[in-house]
Design an enzyme around this catalytic site. Structure first.
Site, PDB file in Angstrom:
ATOM      1  N   HIS A 114      -6.837 -38.586 -72.543  1.00 30.43           N
ATOM      2  CA  HIS A 114      -7.461 -39.762 -71.957  1.00 30.43           C
ATOM      3  C   HIS A 114      -8.032 -40.566 -73.108  1.00 30.43           C
ATOM      4  O   HIS A 114      -8.899 -40.082 -73.856  1.00 30.43           O
ATOM      5  CB  HIS A 114      -8.556 -39.376 -70.968  1.00 30.43           C
ATOM      6  CG  HIS A 114      -8.008 -38.751 -69.720  1.00 30.43           C
ATOM      7  ND1 HIS A 114      -8.656 -37.762 -69.007  1.00 30.43           N
ATOM      8  CD2 HIS A 114      -6.838 -38.969 -69.054  1.00 30.43           C
ATOM      9  CE1 HIS A 114      -7.936 -37.412 -67.959  1.00 30.43           C
ATOM     10  NE2 HIS A 114      -6.818 -38.138 -67.965  1.00 30.43           N
ATOM     11  N   HIS A 224     -10.743 -32.631 -73.784  1.00 36.00           N
ATOM     12  CA  HIS A 224     -11.158 -33.808 -73.007  1.00 36.00           C
ATOM     13  C   HIS A 224     -12.635 -34.089 -73.226  1.00 36.00           C
ATOM     14  O   HIS A 224     -13.275 -33.499 -74.102  1.00 36.00           O
ATOM     15  CB  HIS A 224     -10.883 -33.582 -71.517  1.00 36.00           C
ATOM     16  CG  HIS A 224      -9.439 -33.712 -71.152  1.00 36.00           C
ATOM     17  ND1 HIS A 224      -8.929 -34.774 -70.445  1.00 36.00           N
ATOM     18  CD2 HIS A 224      -8.385 -32.897 -71.404  1.00 36.00           C
ATOM     19  CE1 HIS A 224      -7.627 -34.618 -70.264  1.00 36.00           C
ATOM     20  NE2 HIS A 224      -7.279 -33.476 -70.846  1.00 36.00           N
ATOM     21  N   GLU A 317     -13.657 -29.473 -71.946  1.00 32.32           N
ATOM     22  CA  GLU A 317     -14.431 -30.714 -71.896  1.00 32.32           C
ATOM     23  C   GLU A 317     -15.538 -30.572 -72.936  1.00 32.32           C
ATOM     24  O   GLU A 317     -16.361 -29.663 -72.865  1.00 32.32           O
ATOM     25  CB  GLU A 317     -15.024 -30.910 -70.497  1.00 32.32           C
ATOM     26  CG  GLU A 317     -14.008 -30.880 -69.366  1.00 32.32           C
ATOM     27  CD  GLU A 317     -13.295 -32.207 -69.181  1.00 32.32           C
ATOM     28  OE1 GLU A 317     -13.766 -33.222 -69.756  1.00 32.32           O
ATOM     29  OE2 GLU A 317     -12.282 -32.250 -68.464  1.00 32.32           O
ATOM     30  N   HIS A 663      24.809  26.518 -89.119  1.00 33.67           N
ATOM     31  CA  HIS A 663      25.549  27.460 -89.963  1.00 33.67           C
ATOM     32  C   HIS A 663      26.868  27.836 -89.288  1.00 33.67           C
ATOM     33  O   HIS A 663      27.266  27.254 -88.283  1.00 33.67           O
ATOM     34  CB  HIS A 663      24.695  28.715 -90.210  1.00 33.67           C
ATOM     35  CG  HIS A 663      23.600  28.503 -91.221  1.00 33.67           C
ATOM     36  ND1 HIS A 663      23.629  29.053 -92.474  1.00 33.67           N
ATOM     37  CD2 HIS A 663      22.441  27.786 -91.146  1.00 33.67           C
ATOM     38  CE1 HIS A 663      22.533  28.698 -93.131  1.00 33.67           C
ATOM     39  NE2 HIS A 663      21.800  27.922 -92.343  1.00 33.67           N
ATOM     40  N   GLU A 754      24.356  29.149 -85.285  1.00 31.82           N
ATOM     41  CA  GLU A 754      25.669  29.553 -85.805  1.00 31.82           C
ATOM     42  C   GLU A 754      26.719  28.968 -84.873  1.00 31.82           C
ATOM     43  O   GLU A 754      26.728  29.244 -83.669  1.00 31.82           O
ATOM     44  CB  GLU A 754      25.770  31.086 -85.838  1.00 31.82           C
ATOM     45  CG  GLU A 754      24.653  31.770 -86.623  1.00 31.82           C
ATOM     46  CD  GLU A 754      24.872  31.713 -88.120  1.00 31.82           C
ATOM     47  OE1 GLU A 754      26.013  31.399 -88.541  1.00 31.82           O
ATOM     48  OE2 GLU A 754      23.916  31.978 -88.880  1.00 31.82           O
TER      49      GLU A 754
END
Length: 1370
Positions: A114, A224, A317, A663, A754
């Site tokens: 404004h 504002h 404001e 393994h 294994e």
């Protein structure tokens, strides 16, 4: 209504005026483009007086001049024009404002919407100037600008402003609206109002809408005037009730919080009573209000931002008078400054992150981020980034995009302060079993549509994926399911030698960069790399809460099935990520590390077809790697092998949770323990035996042949394992095994698997092995998500606590939290009592019930202990912290935890060109630093070398040359050996790095402001001039010009010194004897290790724990040093040094070292860092060496702020200088000017004693943390009331009594003597009277014996006084 506006914004105009407007708009703000209008500013800078308004021309000139003054921070552009043709200027403020940098949220302020509400216009100009001017001076401002993309539009309605009149408080002059009398804050699309406005009448709104859509702002303020309040959405309601109707948004609580942030920092607004003349009774609770409740505003900008712009905006404001006199501008700025800054900072709360595509890591834009229970989504930006503002709490968050499977993360913790980072990786929706990716349905961007049904599939306890399916007519219908998915299997099976394996790994790392990270942990005996492939959605780092898993294969070189299965698994995970739900979920929720070969040397000599042989089993030194780890029952005497060392250091660097050692030679899962005290084959259970059995069965049950228990009937007919699992020692005794070391020394549970009866089967057998083990390999990874998980954090600020102990009652095996406080504790189903404890915190105990197949989340919030050794609150004065001190403590904590220091290193890259500098260049470089950075540098001469070269010392501080005893002082030095040329170059680069980043990087700026840094780059400049580049082991230049090794020339006692100290040594000794240093770091070369005192041979070292810890901080932040492998084959220094740290005497014992002198006479701990194997490497290697040492050097700047610090004073507050602070009964430091002291200590509990002449001794116990700034103490001395160890009052009373007794005794003696004197006089008188009688007596006596005469001296008291007197006379 929004679609109408979009058509209006893009529709061709038929009328001339509309065509002209479209042309102007396209020039002003075409998408993705902003224009900068050049204005010729005044060459003389205008000083802000805060007492005048800027009209349009003044504003333009002012903004343009600021851009010219701060081009590295500010960029001025226009987003459009007003009706009157005035530019809508926007000032962009951020670091490098000419380009977009992902990771910085966008913030905006819009003022003067404004035209007659003018305060906002001016305070935003002041804000622009404040941000630019204070950048680099105030850490808070610097951090805001560096981390935020700030846009400020001082005037959205410049036409209205030009029409308004100063002093018009009520807006009577018609400047509120734009030049076509349109209220801009009633002209945005509205959710409740379908009216359509002519865009030609509101070009300002059109421009701002386009700007909002393009930029994807995160947070905004619309300023504002007319009262003093912060208003938040919604501004209107469906009923459009004039007043009193609360119209809440989905984020209503968040909006209230944001409004309160502004209000509570505004001294008038926070009262809620603006007392405006036109409405004196109007009040707003806490200075905030819901917009519609105040009064209905359809078409407002703040609602448009929230509903259509990705952005949360509130309206402020600022003043009762709309256009107050300019004399009030200073007051308005003062009122709003703190609110404006505090509000900008809120853009960094909540959750932030990136969303990327799963296959190639491409950033995904416009992905919806959905927070459960909040029906408001936002979308990702151009780089896939998102910022979702949220208040502290726990949230379930989903990323949704058309054509991709949604991804949900449950239980996201948002804490107060900085945003939680949460990244998403979305997999494309698949419709074909072959794996091609096509989009067949759209995932809705929001879940608030009544015509959308939600189908939820829980994949695991960690992740819920939601597919959104549109339904017809509002009736729910089942989702259409695609054909059953078949994962892609590996396509090629063969044996891979080392070169082949290396290419395979590089290929998949290159093809899948978003989910893979190929790295090396060390080398084999023969120099082959030990590769590891990490696979995850974020594979390069440990993500908080995400467990770390590993597979290690081919430990025995001739057991090759594991090696090939790991390559198959890598291919399988990469190929199926994003298409197979199980793989995608595993990769997204786990970081999986795969080491295909731990023994690549052994593999190269193994023979295909070997069933039970040993060729290639061991490494090249012929040691069995699975007998080479430290053991709990047996001392392993064989030398630790490089492969073993590499794995040990690897396991120490990553918080692994679960692992398998793969393994061959049988088909069974083997779990700890592998041996026992007796060394016999019998069951040896670990405390977690039940868990180990559970995870072992998880693997074996997916492999029918293994689970059968009779795997190798042909080779081992009598071998049987129930359920395909066995306790290791029960099978056979294996001392020095890797699985036991994992369990006993880390958080990691490991089993040995294994995989096949034949060790090296023919290649044609490999597909069979993959098929047998594929499901088992995946199922075993799932086991990392079983048990309890959570975070141990500080109750005060929510920061994670590292190394906290997690103790499960009844199980004698604790685990610890990772660096950010997260932990995982594997457990079998059941209810457990779990305790979390950490140094300096009160323990917390809770109960948790673990169910099958998921992890129970258990978070611990620990309270810090502030007490003495008896657990009571400390007495005496307590330190108070200013907000600035608290912020600095937070910085130290941030840099000490997680990736804080790593992020600082990444964010402070500087351009550099490395070369070696001789003495002349070095001196010029140092002078150049003082000329370019005079405010933070000071150069002084410590003395001169033998050949008269100056030994320079550069101080870097915000007040160089001034004494600041309250700040720690750190010394960096190099070049004591002139042939070690790397150290001086590293310190010169370090000095330049600090200076260049001062004022630009908030962390660096604050560290410099709070530390006195002294850099001595070359102690031995003469030796350096003699050294030669590329000579790695040469001693040329090691000594000074007199041939003296300066590191053997530091003696504090004259009795120890044979000859006068060298001038270089004397200069350094004088500096060290200043005794004001807290820490010293010396750089040397020829090895890769950090050493701590002493160099001289001593049996024990006081405070060794702290000294070793300081050296380990440097080593742990070095990418290679902490691994402990010196690797210096060029100088014979091969070998392992645990953690890369050792006592100096163990490396090379000698007397007279600078390090020892600093300890004994400077009372300052000094560590020596050997930065590399080569003493004088080629200059091309300097960049790499700098990259390796940059982080550890910075870590020392952080570390010097830890330990314990404080001030010693008496009861009146007078500082006590020279008081002795005794640490743990040994090491001493002294208070300096102002009574300040600072001592570095290892993490843990420490006893502090303070002693000062004439005062009572003081004792305190402190807790030192590895990540907290120094514990601050105030030691207040009482006068010493003890004399000779007795209370002063007792001694004084005794002395008084004694003096009284003496006085009385003296009086009595005087009286007696006086009486005797009188009698003597009388006796002599009588002698003269009776002389004849006496003469007769004398004659008689003389005739007797002498003995009889002497006997008169011993007569008893019954004898007469006259007789006694006579005897004395004789």
């Amino acid at each position: 209504m929004v679609h109408i506006w979009e058509r209006l914004l893009t529709r061709p105009k038929l009328r001339v005026s509309l065509l002209l407007l479209a042309f102007l708009l396209s020039l002003v703000v075409s998408p993705g483009d902003t224009r900068t209008r050049s204005v010729n500013p005044s060459t003389e800078e205008t000083v802000e007086t805060y007492n005048k308004y800027y009209n349009y021309v003044d504003l333009t000139i002012r903004l343009q001049s600021l851009v010219e003054k701060y081009p590295h921070l500010a960029n001025l552009s226009s987003v459009g024009e007003s009706v009157g043709g005035r530019e809508l200027w926007v000032m962009r403020i951020t670091k490098d404002p000419s380009r977009d940098t992902p990771g910085r949220p966008k913030f905006k302020y819009v003022g003067n919407m404004h035209g007659d509400e003018t305060v906002s216009r001016q305070v935003l100009v002041y804000l622009v100037e404040y941000l630019l001017a204070k950048y680099g001076e105030e850490p808070r401002i610097t951090e805001l600008v560096d981390t935020t993309d700030i846009y400020i539009m001082p005037s959205m309605n410049p036409d209205g402003f030009e029409k308004s009149k100063e002093g018009d408080c009520d807006g009577q002059n018609g400047g509120r609206n734009n030049a076509l009398n349109m209220d801009l804050n009633r002209s945005f699309p509205d959710q409740y109002d379908e009216k359509v406005l002519n865009p030609d009448n509101i070009p300002e709104v059109v421009a701002v809408m386009r700007w909002i859509k393009e930029k994807k702002f995160v947070l905004s303020g619309n300023l504002h005037g007319g009262t003093v309040v912060a208003s938040y959405p919604f501004d209107d309601s469906a009923t459009h009730q004039r007043q009193g109707h609360y119209s809440s948004a989905e984020d209503d609580v968040l909006f209230r919080y944001l409004a309160l942030v502004y209000s509570k920092n505004h001294h008038v607004m926070k009262t809620g009573e603006p007392n405006c003349p036109d409405s004196p009774t109007e009040k707003f609770k806490d200075g905030i209000t819901n917009g519609a409740q105040w009064y209905d505003v359809p078409g407002g900008m703040q609602d448009y931002n929230y509903l259509y712009g990705n952005c949360l905006e509130i309206t402020m404001e600022l003043s009762c008078c709309k256009y107050p006199p300019s004399s009030e501008l200073q007051q308005e700025w003062d009122l709003n400054r703190e609110s404006l800054l505090a509000y900008i900072a809120q853009v960094h709360i909540g959750v932030r992150g990136f969303v990327k595509e799963a296959i190639n890591g491409t950033a995904l834009a416009n992905v919806s981020i959905v927070v459960a229970s909040i029906r408001h989504n936002l979308t990702t930006g151009e780089y896939g980034e998102y910022y979702r503002l949220l208040l502290p709490g726990t949230y379930n968050i989903t990323a949704v995009a058309p054509g991709f499977t949604p991804m949900t993360v449950n239980g996201v913790q948002v804490v107060e302060g900085k945003a939680t980072e949460l990244n998403f990786t979305l997999a494309p929706v698949v419709t074909k079993a072959a794996g091609s990716i096509t989009v067949t349905e759209n995932s809705m961007p929001s879940t608030d549509d009544s015509n959308i049904s939600t189908t939820t599939t829980t994949i695991s306890s960690d992740s819920t994926k939601t597919r959104l399916v549109p339904s017809k007519g509002g009736n729910s219908s089942p989702a259409v399911r695609p054909p059953e998915h078949q994962p892609i299997q590996p396509q090629e099976f063969r044996h891979h030698n080392y070169a082949d394996m290396e290419l395979f790994l590089r290929k998949y790392s290159s093809e899948y960069p978003s989910i893979t990270n190929l790295y090396k942990i060390g080398r084999s005996v023969e120099g082959r790399e030990l590769y590891v492939m990490a696979i995850s959605d974020n594979p390069t780092v440990h993500e908080h809460g995400e467990p770390e898993f590993k597979y290690v294969a081919n430990m025995h070189g001739n057991e090759v099935v594991s090696r090939e299965l790991m390559l198959n698994l890598i291919e399988y995970l990469c190929s199926n990520y994003g298409t197979d739900p199980e793989v995608t979920q595993l990769v997204n929720s786990t970081r999986i590390h795969i080491m295909p070969s731990m023994n690549p040397d052994g593999y190269e000599v193994a023979i295909e077809g070997d069933e039970q042989g040993y060729s290639g089993r061991n490494n090249s030194n012929n040691f069995d790697l699975n007998r080479n780890f430290p053991d709990q029952f047996v001392t392993i005497t064989e030398p630790r092998q490089p492969e073993t060392i590499a794995v040990i250091n690897w396991l120490k660097s990553i918080p692994f949770i679960l692992s398998a050692n793969l393994h061959g030679g049988s088909l069974v899962v083997n779990y700890p323990y592998d041996d026992d005290k007796k060394g016999t084959s019998e069951y040896s259970p670990s405390p977690d035996d039940k868990v180990f059995q559970q995870i072992s069965r998880a693997y074996s049950q997916e492999n029918p042949l293994m689970h059968n228990g009779h795997p190798c009937v042909t080779l081992y007919p009598s071998e049987y394992f129930e359920d395909g699992i066995t306790n290791g020692a029960h099978w056979y005794n294996v001392p020095g095994g890797m699985q036991d070391w994992n369990y006993l020394n880390t958080n990691c549970f490991e089993v040995t698997i294994e995989l096949g009866c034949v060790k090296y089967p023919m290649a044609r057998e490999l597909p069979k092995h993959w098929e047998q083990n594929r499901r088992s390999l995946l199922e075993f990874i799932h086991q990392v998500h079983v048990g309890v998980k959570g975070t141990v954090s500080d109750l005060t600020d929510g920061t994670g606590i590292p190394n906290a102990t997690i103790d499960v009652e009844g199980i004698d095996h604790n685990i610890t939290s990772a660096r950010t406080g997260d932990f995982w504790r594997l457990l079998s189903p059941g209810t457990y009592s779990i305790t979390a404890s950490a140094d300096g915190y009160k323990s917390v105990r809770t109960y948790a019930t673990v169910s099958k197949g998921g992890a129970e989340v258990v978070d611990f919030r620990l309270t810090r202990i502030h007490s003495d050794s008896k657990g009571q609150s400390p007495k005496g004065p307590q330190t108070t912290q200013t907000p600035s001190e608290k912020k600095f403590q937070s910085l130290i904590k941030e840099l000490s935890l997680g990736q804080g220091l790593e992020e600082l290193v990444r964010s402070t890259a500087t351009d550099n060109s490395f070369r070696y500098r001789g003495y002349k260049d070095l001196s010029g470089f140092l002078r150049g630093l003082t000329l370019n950075f005079p405010k933070i540098t000071s150069l002084q001469s410590l003395g001169q070398s033998v050949e008269f070269r100056t030994i320079w010392a550069l101080e870097i501080s915000n007040k160089p040359g001034q004494t600041e005893p309250s700040e720690p002082k750190i010394r960096f030095e190099a070049g004591i050996h002139g042939n070690a040329a790397v150290g001086p170059e590293l310190l010169l680069e370090f000095a330049a790095f600090l200076c260049i980043n001062y004022g630009k990087n908030p962390a660096i700026s604050r560290l410099i402001n709070e530390t006195r840094i002294v850099i001595v780059p070359s102690i031995n400049p003469d030796g350096r001039e003699q050294a030669t580049e590329k000579l790695c082991t040469s001693t040329q230049g090691l000594t000074n010009a007199h041939g003296k090794d300066l590191d053997t020339d530091f003696f504090g006692n004259a009795s120890q010194r044979v000859v006068e100290a060298q001038p270089e040594s004397r200069a350094m000794m004088d500096m060290i004897l200043d005794k004001s240093y807290t820490l010293s770091v010396a750089l040397d070369g020829g090895s890769l290790v950090a050493t701590y005192p002493y160099d001289k041979p001593v049996q024990s070292v006081e405070n060794e724990g702290t000294l070793k810890y300081l050296a380990s901080v440097y080593a742990n932040n070095h990418p290679k040093m902490h691994l402990g492998d010196t690797g210096c084959s060029n100088n014979g220094q091969m070998g392992n040094i645990p953690d890369g740290v050792m006592r100096a005497a163990e490396r090379q014992s000698h007397m007279g070292s600078m390090k020892d002198f600093s300890m004994d006479f400077g009372h300052c701990p000094e560590i020596t860092v050997y930065s590399g194997c080569c003493l004088f490497p080629p200059a091309e290697q300097l960049a790499t060496l700098w990259a390796e040492n940059k982080k550890p050097l910075l870590s020392m700047l952080v570390e010097v702020h830890k330990g314990v610090r404080g001030v010693a004073r008496d009861k009146s507050g007078k500082p006590i200088v020279g008081a002795i602070i005794v640490l743990n009964g040994g090491v001493r430091v002294f208070t300096t000017e102002g009574g300040y002291f600072h001592a570095l200590l290892a993490p843990g509990n420490h006893n502090i004693e303070a002693v000062a002449d004439g005062y009572q001794q003081q004792r305190q116990e402190v807790v030192v943390s590895s990540y907290e700034a120094a514990t601050s103490l105030i030691i207040e001395f009482d006068m010493d009331n003890n004399i000779f160890g007795l209370p002063r009052e007792f001694v004084v009373a005794s002395a008084a009594a004694s003096m009284t007794a003496l006085v009385v005794t003296a009086c009595i003696i005087w009286c007696v003597c006086a009486a005797k004197s009188n009698r003597q006089k009388d006796g002599f008188h009588r002698l003269r009277q009776h002389r004849d009688d006496y003469d007769d007596e004398i004659r008689l006596t003389s005739m007797g014996s002498k003995k009889s005469l002497l006997a008169h001296e011993f007569q008893d008291e019954s004898e007469s006084e006259e007789d006694t007197l006579y005897a004395n006379k004789i």
